[in-house]
Design an enzyme around this catalytic site. Structure first.
Site, short mmCIF file in Angstrom:
data_model
loop_
_atom_site.label_atom_id
_atom_site.label_comp_id
_atom_site.label_asym_id
_atom_site.label_seq_id
_atom_site.Cartn_x
_atom_site.Cartn_y
_atom_site.Cartn_z
N CYS A 238 -0.68 56.36 21.63
CA CYS A 238 -0.04 57.65 21.29
C CYS A 238 -0.72 58.19 20.04
O CYS A 238 -0.09 58.39 19.01
CB CYS A 238 1.46 57.46 21.07
N ALA A 239 -2.02 58.44 20.13
CA ALA A 239 -2.84 58.69 18.95
C ALA A 239 -2.53 60.02 18.27
O ALA A 239 -2.70 60.14 17.05
CB ALA A 239 -4.32 58.63 19.32
N GLY A 242 -4.45 61.52 15.14
CA GLY A 242 -5.35 60.45 14.73
C GLY A 242 -5.12 59.82 13.38
O GLY A 242 -5.96 59.05 12.91
N GLY A 243 -3.99 60.07 12.74
CA GLY A 243 -3.75 59.50 11.42
C GLY A 243 -3.79 57.99 11.40
O GLY A 243 -4.50 57.37 10.59
N LYS A 244 -3.04 57.36 12.30
CA LYS A 244 -3.04 55.89 12.34
C LYS A 244 -4.31 55.35 12.97
O LYS A 244 -4.76 54.25 12.62
CB LYS A 244 -1.79 55.39 13.08
N ASP A 262 -3.65 60.05 24.29
CA ASP A 262 -2.29 60.57 24.19
C ASP A 262 -1.98 61.28 25.50
O ASP A 262 -2.88 61.84 26.14
CB ASP A 262 -2.19 61.56 23.02
N ASP A 308 2.60 54.16 18.69
CA ASP A 308 3.34 55.01 17.74
C ASP A 308 4.21 55.92 18.60
O ASP A 308 3.87 57.07 18.87
CB ASP A 308 2.35 55.80 16.88
N CYS A 361 9.10 56.62 13.90
CA CYS A 361 9.55 57.23 12.65
C CYS A 361 11.04 57.54 12.76
O CYS A 361 11.52 58.56 12.28
CB CYS A 361 8.74 58.47 12.31
#
Length: 413
Positions: A238-239, A242-244, A262, A308, A361
């Site tokens: 679940c990119a 692209g932060g993680k 994604d 994520d 989150c």
């Protein structure tokens, strides 16, 4: 614009959000396009007023005994900005472009503003339907947790260790007050006052050259705790933007292979520019196209699958305060179903001895511990990794994390 004119604009935007049931960012953008005389400082100040009002919507309406945009703005100035009634009256003076003068009832309520005896969801500023879910997790502390989630978030940055270290980045951003984060060994934090204008990080050389990325400390921590090692094959299921993905690439020293995908190709669009700016070569973006899945050729060969997961986003309310008033009860059931399906897909991609890092989150048990326990029942070949075993990724902070994990290990699923 005068302070009173800014308040009038904020009330107008709050009315648009309430009437059209749209994200605050959209209403703010439209207002800016139709009021081009407003400078960047004005727009920033108005946005701050709007978001603060949304953060304290329930408590503000409670003290004013009215849930209108004007009442919420008044309550916010009293509860969040800590203005005394006299200061508020000077802003609401009926002058040109300023809001109408205060009524006698408004003056009385502002003077007597008090949340003593208010229901938990009012004092904590969250939707009433979420109260039993938050009570399950936090018990009597849910008001304090809700209030914390209603506060303004600081600006956190992740240092891209492929391009430099934290000391170098801190020196370049010293004029913004950047200081090391408490837990993440690669994080910097820029404190933000309630009425402060967000710094133009995107224009800073450290950002333009890929030395820093905007990323909350919590997201930095989960990327480190995922434990990706150089040379491994990793799937980011679940990119999104692209932060993680980039945080994991840095943790791997850009050695190995990361497949980023994604279900929504639109969320993937920003990842390409971010990869280039970060100087990362180990990421391969798999954009969904046609009937065939973008990862069909990988099989069960991943050392690590990062999930994520889509969630209610409760843990991100500080950054997206309007989202908490838009989430509906049905969304939780929908998200939980998607999370279970995504975890099952991750299991099919994981090689024997491999790992799944499940991230949300959200603070709700239904989206966290319950999901993990359900997954373990469906996939008995997997086992839960004790968090203390993963703490080494935090470096010198690992000892503190181990102590916290050992105290409450069963709750860290």
């Amino acid at each position: 614009m005068t302070p009173g004119a800014r308040l009038s604009a904020a009330i107008e935007i709050l009315a648009d959000i309430a009437t059209r049931h749209r994200p605050a960012a959209d209403s703010l953008k439209d207002w800016g396009l139709t009021h081009r005389f407003a400078g960047s400082g004005d727009r920033s100040a108005i946005a701050g007023l709007v978001y603060d009002a949304l953060r304290r919507r329930a408590s503000s309406a409670h003290v004013m005994d009215e849930d209108t945009p004007r009442a919420v703005a008044l309550g916010m100035l009293r509860l969040e900005r800590k203005f005394d009634p006299g200061a508020i009256a000077r802003l609401f003076d009926g002058a040109r472009f300023a809001p109408d003068p205060l009524s006698g009832e408004e003056r009385t309520r502002l003077a007597a503003a008090d949340l003593a005896g208010a229901p938990p969801w009012v004092a904590g500023d969250y939707p009433q339907w979420l109260d039993p879910y938050l009570a399950r997790v936090f018990g009597d502390e849910r008001v304090a947790e809700g209030a914390a989630l209603a506060s303004r978030a600081p600006l956190d940055l992740r240092v891209n260790t492929l391009k430099g270290d934290r000391e170098k980045a801190a020196a370049l951003l010293g004029h913004l007050g950047a200081a090391a984060t408490r837990w993440s060994p690669v994080g910097l934090r820029i404190p933000m006052a309630a009425d402060a204008k967000s710094p133009a990080i995107h224009a800073e050389p450290a950002y333009l050259k890929g030395l820093v990325e905007i990323q909350d400390e919590g997201s930095q921590l989960v990327a480190l705790l995922a434990g990706a090692q150089p040379g491994e094959k990793v799937v980011d299921l679940c990119a999104g933007s692209g932060g993680k993905t980039l945080a994991v690439a840095a943790a791997m020293n850009d050695r190995g292979r990361i497949y980023a995908t994604d279900v929504d190709k639109r969320r993937l669009a920003p990842i390409h520019a971010r990869i280039e700016r970060a100087g990362v070569r180990s990421v391969e973006v798999r954009t969904p196209a046609g009937e065939a899945g973008p990862l069909a050729d990988l099989g069960a060969r991943a050392d690590l699958v990062v999930v994520d997961a889509p969630c209610t986003g409760i843990g991100a309310w500080r950054r997206n305060p309007d989202a908490k008033w838009r989430v509906r009860p049905g969304a939780l059931e929908t998200r939980c179903k998607t999370q279970a399906e995504t975890l099952d897909a991750a299991a099919a991609l994981t090689k024997p001895g491999g790992r799944i890092a499940y991230i949300t989150c959200s603070v709700l048990a239904e989206e966290n511990g319950d999901q993990i326990r359900g997954f373990l029942e469906r996939h008995q070949g997997f086992a839960l990794m004790p968090p203390a075993e993963l703490a080494g990724a935090l470096g010198e902070r690992a000892f503190m994390f181990r102590r916290a994990a050992l105290v409450g290990e069963e709750g860290l699923c």
